[in-house]
Design a protein around this motif. Structure first.
Motif, PDB file in Angstrom:
ATOM      1  N   LEU A 187       0.824  -1.210   0.000  1.00 38.14           N
ATOM      2  CA  LEU A 187       0.000   0.000   0.000  1.00 38.14           C
ATOM      3  C   LEU A 187       0.858   1.261   0.000  1.00 38.14           C
ATOM      4  CD1 LEU A 187      -2.771  -1.072   2.554  1.00 38.14           C
ATOM      5  CD2 LEU A 187      -2.919  -1.021   0.059  1.00 38.14           C
ATOM      6  N   LYS A 188       1.971   1.226   0.748  1.00 32.80           N
ATOM      7  CA  LYS A 188       2.881   2.371   0.752  1.00 32.80           C
ATOM      8  C   LYS A 188       3.602   2.512  -0.579  1.00 32.80           C
ATOM      9  CE  LYS A 188       4.955   1.149   4.621  1.00 32.80           C
ATOM     10  NZ  LYS A 188       5.887   1.197   5.792  1.00 32.80           N
ATOM     11  N   LYS A 189       4.050   1.370  -1.133  1.00 29.17           N
ATOM     12  CA  LYS A 189       4.771   1.392  -2.396  1.00 29.17           C
ATOM     13  C   LYS A 189       3.908   1.940  -3.519  1.00 29.17           C
ATOM     14  CE  LYS A 189       7.164  -1.660  -5.659  1.00 29.17           C
ATOM     15  NZ  LYS A 189       7.566  -3.060  -5.950  1.00 29.17           N
ATOM     16  N   MET A 190       2.633   1.597  -3.481  1.00 26.62           N
ATOM     17  CA  MET A 190       1.710   2.044  -4.532  1.00 26.62           C
ATOM     18  C   MET A 190       1.121   3.429  -4.230  1.00 26.62           C
ATOM     19  SD  MET A 190       2.052  -0.406  -6.590  1.00 26.62           S
ATOM     20  CE  MET A 190       0.808  -0.011  -7.814  1.00 26.62           C
ATOM     21  N   SER A 191       1.586   4.038  -3.144  1.00 25.17           N
ATOM     22  CA  SER A 191       1.190   5.411  -2.771  1.00 25.17           C
ATOM     23  C   SER A 191      -0.313   5.589  -2.582  1.00 25.17           C
ATOM     24  CB  SER A 191       1.696   6.408  -3.823  1.00 25.17           C
ATOM     25  OG  SER A 191       3.104   6.363  -3.920  1.00 25.17           O
ATOM     26  N   PHE A 192      -0.960   4.587  -1.979  1.00 20.79           N
ATOM     27  CA  PHE A 192      -2.382   4.719  -1.676  1.00 20.79           C
ATOM     28  C   PHE A 192      -2.569   5.760  -0.574  1.00 20.79           C
ATOM     29  CE2 PHE A 192      -2.626   0.549  -3.718  1.00 20.79           C
ATOM     30  CZ  PHE A 192      -3.804   0.674  -4.450  1.00 20.79           C
ATOM     31  N   LYS A 193      -3.611   6.569  -0.695  1.00 25.57           N
ATOM     32  CA  LYS A 193      -3.953   7.591   0.284  1.00 25.57           C
ATOM     33  C   LYS A 193      -5.337   7.301   0.845  1.00 25.57           C
ATOM     34  CE  LYS A 193      -0.193   9.893  -0.685  1.00 25.57           C
ATOM     35  NZ  LYS A 193       0.948   9.886   0.267  1.00 25.57           N
ATOM     36  N   PRO A 194      -5.634   7.817   2.066  1.00 22.76           N
ATOM     37  CA  PRO A 194      -6.985   7.611   2.618  1.00 22.76           C
ATOM     38  C   PRO A 194      -8.063   8.037   1.635  1.00 22.76           C
ATOM     39  CG  PRO A 194      -5.548   8.518   4.298  1.00 22.76           C
ATOM     40  CD  PRO A 194      -4.760   8.529   3.014  1.00 22.76           C
ATOM     41  N   GLY A 195      -9.043   7.155   1.447  1.00 22.24           N
ATOM     42  CA  GLY A 195     -10.131   7.416   0.504  1.00 22.24           C
ATOM     43  C   GLY A 195      -9.948   6.717  -0.825  1.00 22.24           C
ATOM     44  N   ASP A 196      -8.710   6.253  -1.117  1.00 20.25           N
ATOM     45  CA  ASP A 196      -8.456   5.548  -2.377  1.00 20.25           C
ATOM     46  C   ASP A 196      -9.053   4.144  -2.334  1.00 20.25           C
ATOM     47  OD1 ASP A 196      -7.079   7.705  -3.302  1.00 20.25           O
ATOM     48  OD2 ASP A 196      -5.077   6.850  -3.005  1.00 20.25           O
ATOM     49  N   ALA A 197      -9.655   3.743  -3.444  1.00 18.84           N
ATOM     50  CA  ALA A 197     -10.183   2.383  -3.564  1.00 18.84           C
ATOM     51  C   ALA A 197      -9.032   1.399  -3.707  1.00 18.84           C
ATOM     52  CB  ALA A 197     -11.120   2.286  -4.761  1.00 18.84           C
ATOM     53  N   LEU A 198      -9.152   0.250  -3.047  1.00 23.65           N
ATOM     54  CA  LEU A 198      -8.107  -0.769  -3.099  1.00 23.65           C
ATOM     55  C   LEU A 198      -8.437  -1.826  -4.150  1.00 23.65           C
ATOM     56  CD1 LEU A 198      -7.444  -1.355   0.712  1.00 23.65           C
ATOM     57  CD2 LEU A 198      -6.335   0.248  -0.848  1.00 23.65           C
ATOM     58  N   PRO A 199      -7.413  -2.517  -4.639  1.00 27.20           N
ATOM     59  CA  PRO A 199      -7.652  -3.608  -5.589  1.00 27.20           C
ATOM     60  C   PRO A 199      -8.512  -4.709  -4.950  1.00 27.20           C
ATOM     61  CG  PRO A 199      -5.332  -2.992  -5.553  1.00 27.20           C
ATOM     62  CD  PRO A 199      -5.981  -2.293  -4.400  1.00 27.20           C
ATOM     63  N   LYS A 200      -9.110  -5.518  -5.762  1.00 28.67           N
ATOM     64  CA  LYS A 200      -9.905  -6.638  -5.261  1.00 28.67           C
ATOM     65  C   LYS A 200      -8.989  -7.666  -4.598  1.00 28.67           C
ATOM     66  CE  LYS A 200     -13.468  -6.152  -8.841  1.00 28.67           C
ATOM     67  NZ  LYS A 200     -14.149  -6.823  -9.972  1.00 28.67           N
ATOM     68  N   GLU A 201      -9.586  -8.512  -3.774  1.00 26.57           N
ATOM     69  CA  GLU A 201      -8.810  -9.530  -3.055  1.00 26.57           C
ATOM     70  C   GLU A 201      -8.011 -10.406  -4.012  1.00 26.57           C
ATOM     71  OE1 GLU A 201     -11.395 -11.807  -0.601  1.00 26.57           O
ATOM     72  OE2 GLU A 201     -11.791 -10.177   0.828  1.00 26.57           O
ATOM     73  N   THR A 202      -8.632 -10.762  -5.140  1.00 29.08           N
ATOM     74  CA  THR A 202      -7.939 -11.627  -6.093  1.00 29.08           C
ATOM     75  C   THR A 202      -6.720 -10.924  -6.689  1.00 29.08           C
ATOM     76  OG1 THR A 202      -9.519 -10.876  -7.775  1.00 29.08           O
ATOM     77  CG2 THR A 202      -9.949 -13.005  -6.718  1.00 29.08           C
ATOM     78  N   ASP A 203      -6.847  -9.651  -6.958  1.00 32.30           N
ATOM     79  CA  ASP A 203      -5.722  -8.890  -7.514  1.00 32.30           C
ATOM     80  C   ASP A 203      -4.607  -8.732  -6.489  1.00 32.30           C
ATOM     81  OD1 ASP A 203      -7.089  -8.569  -9.920  1.00 32.30           O
ATOM     82  OD2 ASP A 203      -8.035  -6.695  -9.254  1.00 32.30           O
ATOM     83  N   LEU A 204      -4.997  -8.505  -5.225  1.00 34.17           N
ATOM     84  CA  LEU A 204      -3.992  -8.392  -4.173  1.00 34.17           C
ATOM     85  C   LEU A 204      -3.273  -9.717  -3.963  1.00 34.17           C
ATOM     86  CD1 LEU A 204      -5.906  -6.233  -1.521  1.00 34.17           C
ATOM     87  CD2 LEU A 204      -3.902  -5.544  -2.844  1.00 34.17           C
ATOM     88  N   ALA A 205      -4.030 -10.804  -4.016  1.00 36.34           N
ATOM     89  CA  ALA A 205      -3.431 -12.132  -3.838  1.00 36.34           C
ATOM     90  C   ALA A 205      -2.413 -12.398  -4.945  1.00 36.34           C
ATOM     91  CB  ALA A 205      -4.527 -13.201  -3.853  1.00 36.34           C
TER      92      ALA A 205
END
Length: 211
Positions: free
Chosen positions: A13-31
């Protein structure tokens, strides 16, 4: 495995520079991105959700949240379920915090604040334990409020049960060389350095009890 993936997920999450309020990838994509099973990712996400780092929103799915950094602390900060060593450590933490209030107070306090603080100090008419706890809470609570720092004020409120509990363990309450009226006088006419010294003199009986 879940412990390891939780760490990897935080790093991702830090590497991809996610910020509060940003939508996260689906579980399958994260896996797939982390090279682990979906079940393990789900467990790691569940842990982050419990910490308030992730939440689910309508139409957006999982999003990165701004966690409540004091929430978990609030849930466990109870004198009845904390051992004596931790109680002492938390009480000492409050003493250290109060020694550092001067910098914020002298930037943000108003004459009205000092007037209110003086009213609290002038209401002190006896020194039994119940009154001592009540007045200490009122006076020092006002000091935290005067800093204008909401997190600091909230932290002080969390420490109140510990503060009250420790005070009741003292056989004979002892006042420091500088009382509340003295602190008010310093705030009106003294310097930041004067207040730091005055606060130390006020809290000295507590410091003297430290091992």
């Amino acid at each position: 495995m879940a412990d390891s993936v939780e760490v990897k997920l935080r790093q991702y999450l830090k590497k991809m520079s996610f910020k509060p309020g940003d939508a996260l990838p689906k579980e399958t994509d994260l896996a797939e991105a982390l090279g682990v099973s979906r079940n393990v990712v789900r467990e790691a996400l569940s842990r982050l959700r419990m910490l308030g780092m992730i939440e689910t929103r309508k139409r957006k799915g999982m999003v990165l949240a701004s966690p409540d950094i004091l929430q978990a602390f609030e849930r466990v900060l109870d004198p009845l379920i904390i051992d004596d060593t931790t109680l002492r450590d938390v009480f000492e933490l409050r003493l250290v915090l109060e020694m550092g209030l001067a910098d914020l107070l002298y930037k943000r306090m108003t004459d009205a604040d000092i007037d209110e603080l003086e009213d609290i100090a002038n209401s002190e008419i006896n020194k039994d334990k119940s009154f001592l706890v009540k007045n200490e809470i009122a006076f020092h609570g006002k000091l935290y409020e005067m800093t204008g720092n909401s997190t600091l004020k909230r932290f002080q409120i969390m420490l109140l049960p510990v503060f009250a509990y420790v005070i009741t363990l003292v056989d004979k309450p002892t006042s420091g060389k500088i009382d509340h009226r003295g602190l008010v006088e310093i705030l009106r006419n003294g310097t930041k350095e004067d207040f730091k010294k005055g606060m130390y003199d006020h809290l000295k009986p507590h410091f003297d009890r430290m091992k």
